[in-house]
Scaffold this motif. Structure first.
Motif, short mmCIF file in Angstrom:
data_model
loop_
_atom_site.label_atom_id
_atom_site.label_comp_id
_atom_site.label_asym_id
_atom_site.label_seq_id
_atom_site.Cartn_x
_atom_site.Cartn_y
_atom_site.Cartn_z
N LEU A 1 0.79 -1.22 0.00
CA LEU A 1 0.00 0.00 0.00
C LEU A 1 0.83 1.27 0.00
CD1 LEU A 1 -2.83 1.33 0.32
CD2 LEU A 1 -2.50 1.14 2.80
N GLY A 2 2.01 1.25 0.63
CA GLY A 2 2.74 2.47 0.98
C GLY A 2 2.92 3.47 -0.13
N ALA A 3 3.57 3.07 -1.24
CA ALA A 3 3.87 4.02 -2.32
C ALA A 3 2.60 4.55 -2.97
CB ALA A 3 4.76 3.35 -3.36
N THR A 4 1.61 3.68 -3.14
CA THR A 4 0.34 4.12 -3.74
C THR A 4 -0.32 5.19 -2.89
OG1 THR A 4 0.04 1.89 -4.64
CG2 THR A 4 -1.88 3.33 -4.63
N GLN A 5 -0.32 4.99 -1.60
CA GLN A 5 -0.95 5.95 -0.70
C GLN A 5 -0.22 7.28 -0.71
OE1 GLN A 5 -1.05 4.68 3.40
NE2 GLN A 5 -2.88 5.88 3.83
N VAL A 6 1.11 7.25 -0.72
CA VAL A 6 1.88 8.49 -0.77
C VAL A 6 1.60 9.26 -2.05
CG1 VAL A 6 4.23 9.42 -0.95
CG2 VAL A 6 3.72 7.68 0.76
N ILE A 7 1.56 8.56 -3.18
CA ILE A 7 1.30 9.21 -4.47
C ILE A 7 -0.07 9.87 -4.48
CG2 ILE A 7 0.92 8.78 -6.93
CD1 ILE A 7 3.06 6.56 -6.69
N LEU A 8 -1.08 9.14 -4.01
CA LEU A 8 -2.43 9.70 -3.99
C LEU A 8 -2.52 10.92 -3.07
CD1 LEU A 8 -4.54 6.41 -3.96
CD2 LEU A 8 -4.22 7.98 -5.87
N LYS A 9 -1.90 10.84 -1.92
CA LYS A 9 -1.93 11.97 -0.99
C LYS A 9 -1.21 13.18 -1.56
CE LYS A 9 -2.55 9.80 3.54
NZ LYS A 9 -1.94 9.59 4.88
N SER A 10 -0.10 12.94 -2.23
CA SER A 10 0.72 14.04 -2.73
C SER A 10 0.12 14.69 -3.97
CB SER A 10 2.13 13.55 -3.06
OG SER A 10 2.77 13.05 -1.90
N LEU A 11 -0.48 13.88 -4.84
CA LEU A 11 -0.91 14.40 -6.13
C LEU A 11 -2.40 14.66 -6.23
CD1 LEU A 11 1.32 12.23 -8.48
CD2 LEU A 11 1.85 14.41 -7.36
N VAL A 12 -3.20 14.08 -5.34
CA VAL A 12 -4.65 14.30 -5.39
C VAL A 12 -5.06 15.35 -4.38
CG1 VAL A 12 -6.93 13.26 -5.15
CG2 VAL A 12 -5.07 11.97 -6.21
N ALA A 13 -4.48 15.33 -3.20
CA ALA A 13 -4.87 16.27 -2.15
C ALA A 13 -4.63 17.71 -2.59
CB ALA A 13 -4.09 15.98 -0.87
N GLN A 14 -3.58 17.92 -3.39
CA GLN A 14 -3.31 19.27 -3.87
C GLN A 14 -4.44 19.78 -4.73
OE1 GLN A 14 0.36 18.80 -5.91
NE2 GLN A 14 1.50 18.18 -4.09
N GLN A 15 -5.06 18.87 -5.46
CA GLN A 15 -6.18 19.25 -6.31
C GLN A 15 -7.37 19.71 -5.46
OE1 GLN A 15 -7.64 16.00 -8.58
NE2 GLN A 15 -9.35 17.13 -9.46
N GLU A 16 -7.48 19.10 -4.28
CA GLU A 16 -8.65 19.38 -3.46
C GLU A 16 -8.48 20.66 -2.64
OE1 GLU A 16 -8.98 15.89 -1.18
OE2 GLU A 16 -9.73 14.65 -2.81
N ASN A 17 -7.29 20.87 -2.04
CA ASN A 17 -7.16 22.02 -1.16
C ASN A 17 -6.34 23.16 -1.76
OD1 ASN A 17 -4.49 21.24 -0.95
ND2 ASN A 17 -4.84 20.02 0.89
N GLY A 18 -5.79 22.94 -2.96
CA GLY A 18 -5.07 24.00 -3.66
C GLY A 18 -3.71 24.31 -3.11
N THR A 19 -3.21 23.49 -2.18
CA THR A 19 -1.90 23.74 -1.60
C THR A 19 -0.81 23.34 -2.58
OG1 THR A 19 -2.79 23.25 0.57
CG2 THR A 19 -0.39 23.22 0.34
N GLY B 1 -4.41 18.13 -11.11
CA GLY B 1 -4.13 17.03 -10.21
C GLY B 1 -4.33 15.68 -10.87
N LEU B 2 -4.05 14.66 -10.12
CA LEU B 2 -4.21 13.30 -10.62
C LEU B 2 -5.68 13.01 -10.90
CD1 LEU B 2 -2.03 11.06 -10.98
CD2 LEU B 2 -2.88 10.06 -8.85
N GLN B 3 -5.97 12.56 -12.12
CA GLN B 3 -7.37 12.36 -12.52
C GLN B 3 -7.75 10.91 -12.77
OE1 GLN B 3 -6.62 15.70 -15.61
NE2 GLN B 3 -8.85 15.71 -15.35
N TRP B 4 -6.77 10.07 -13.07
CA TRP B 4 -7.09 8.68 -13.43
C TRP B 4 -6.10 7.71 -12.81
CZ3 TRP B 4 -11.57 8.98 -16.04
CH2 TRP B 4 -11.82 10.13 -16.79
N VAL B 5 -6.59 6.51 -12.55
CA VAL B 5 -5.73 5.38 -12.20
C VAL B 5 -5.91 4.34 -13.31
CG1 VAL B 5 -5.29 3.49 -10.59
CG2 VAL B 5 -5.83 5.77 -9.72
N ILE B 6 -4.80 3.95 -13.93
CA ILE B 6 -4.85 2.99 -15.04
C ILE B 6 -4.31 1.66 -14.54
CG2 ILE B 6 -4.10 2.52 -17.40
CD1 ILE B 6 -3.68 5.54 -17.74
N ASP B 7 -5.21 0.71 -14.37
CA ASP B 7 -4.83 -0.63 -13.94
C ASP B 7 -4.30 -1.39 -15.16
OD1 ASP B 7 -4.52 -2.92 -12.47
OD2 ASP B 7 -6.60 -3.54 -12.66
#
Length: 412
Positions: free
Chosen positions: A257-275, A290-296
């Protein structure tokens, strides 16, 4: 009258008996059998095999020599171009990273050409990722062998700007390969595996994303969540699954889980709060969605026999078609909470297991939900384009050699 004579045996019988007594009676001569040519056939097969082995060795040596020459001209040229362009980096960072991305894509195209000219091609299934090539996305890829990276380098070449604007997360061992210096300059992240390094590596990953992802105008990030090759992690993953009452997987392993969670927090949260990410990423962030898609992404090899980097370089394996399946998820469908994200990620790899099981049984991936029939797309590369790129690489090598030779003679 003479006395009656005794009955005499017939003359033939007499002669036969005499011959028997003299040891002259022979059995009928056997009929001659037609000569067999099995020995000749074996020799012919052996000669044919020897010729094939000799041809494979010669081809492998020639390909290896070409690969070495390719690296000796292309990689130093890439480095020298970036050194010369450092003033542009200070004046116009966005244009500098655009040029670097083009050079990076050409380098990856050279690696793709080694497999393409050996007959290693790709057929794609599932969603068409070209429709999201201009958006930010994260690729989650199963990992079987070193050839997985080469396969992605090939099949992403025709996906618009993806290759020049992507960031790779790969094992730290790749840092010490011939391509390691290129990935280091491009801004890829080398992650060290193992419990002893896990927490520290996640902190370093977050810092790396904050500093380099936005500032270098990256849009796609490639991640192998299993944390290692299938053959190395399968036994440990199955033991963990048995202990925690999780599905028993054969063709993939349970993701970390670790790297996936870090990526989502770093690249998606910025989209939400504008930081902003921090540092020189501020300007780029203001325009980013921000991050818009996950491609499995699921890679499948015929007969579950993956291609490694040695095969890709030497080309000793017969022409092979690698199959890549895509499934696109909107980022809003990906949960943020750790427990829910873990379940979601596990579900993706359970689906990968089903996809691969179906492929190994039928030779094809199943259709997407709502589709009556699975649709495949053959990925192609232009030989002319590859030749032009290779020619530019060798011309660059000659140019830099002449420049250094000139300065050497001037100085000494």
């Amino acid at each position: 009258m003479s006395p009656p004579s005794r009955l005499q045996p017939p003359p033939t019988a007499t002669r036969t008996a005499a011959a028997s007594r003299r040891g002259l009676l022979c059995s009928p001569a056997p009929q001659e059998e037609e000569p067999t040519y099995s020995g000749v056939k074996r020799m012919a097969v052996t000669l044919e095999q020897a010729q094939r082995v000799g041809y494979t060795l010669l081809k492998g040596l020639l390909r290896f020599g070409f690969m070495v020459a390719n690296n000796l001209v292309a990689i130093p040229s890439y480095i020298l171009y970036l050194i010369i362009l450092q003033p542009l980096r200070l004046l116009d960072s966005k244009r500098f990273w655009y040029i670097e991305g083009v050079l990076f894509k050409w380098l990856l195209a050279m690696v793709a050409s080694w497999g393409w000219w050996a007959g290693y091609t790709v057929v794609e299934w599932g969603d068409d990722v070209k429709v999201v090539s201009e958006d930010e996305a994260m690729m989650l890829v199963n990992h079987q062998a070193t050839g997985d990276v080469c396969t992605l380098m090939m099949c992403l070449q025709d996906k618009g700007t993806v290759v020049r604007q992507m960031m790779w997360l790969m094992d730290h061992i790749f840092k010490y390969t011939n391509f390691g210096i290129v990935s280091l300059l491009h801004g890829d992240f080398f992650i060290r595996q193992g419990k002893a390094h896990r927490d520290q590596q996640l902190v370093l990953l977050k810092d790396h994303l904050d500093k380099h992802y936005r500032s270098r105008d990256r849009k796609w990030i490639v991640l192998f969540p299993e944390g290692g090759f299938l053959r190395k992690r399968r036994e440990t993953s199955q033991a963990f699954a048995k202990k925690n009452d999780l599905p028993f997987l054969t063709h993939v392993t349970l993701p970390r889980l670790g790297a996936t969670q870090v990526i989502l927090k770093s690249l998606v949260a910025q989209q939400e709060n504008g930081t902003p990410a921090g540092g020189d990423a501020m300007v780029a962030e203001s325009k980013s969605k921000g991050l818009q898609w996950v491609i499995d992404t699921t890679i499948a090899y015929p007969n579950a026999e993956p291609i490694d980097i040695q095969t890709w370089i030497l080309g000793y394996r017969r022409p092979t078609v690698t199959h890549v399946h895509y499934r696109i998820f909107p980022i809003k469908d990906v949960p943020a909470e750790p427990e829910a994200l873990t379940d979601w990620l596990y579900q993706r790899f359970i689906e990968k297991e089903d996809l691969l099981s179906h492929f190994y049984k039928t030779g094809a991936f199943p259709p997407l939900q709502g589709q009556p029939k699975a649709i495949s797309r053959e990925m192609t590369l232009s030989n002319l384009w590859l030749i032009v790129i290779q020619s530019l690489a060798f011309l660059s090598g000659v140019m830099w050699y002449c420049i250094f030779q000139y300065f050497y003679h001037c100085l000494f």
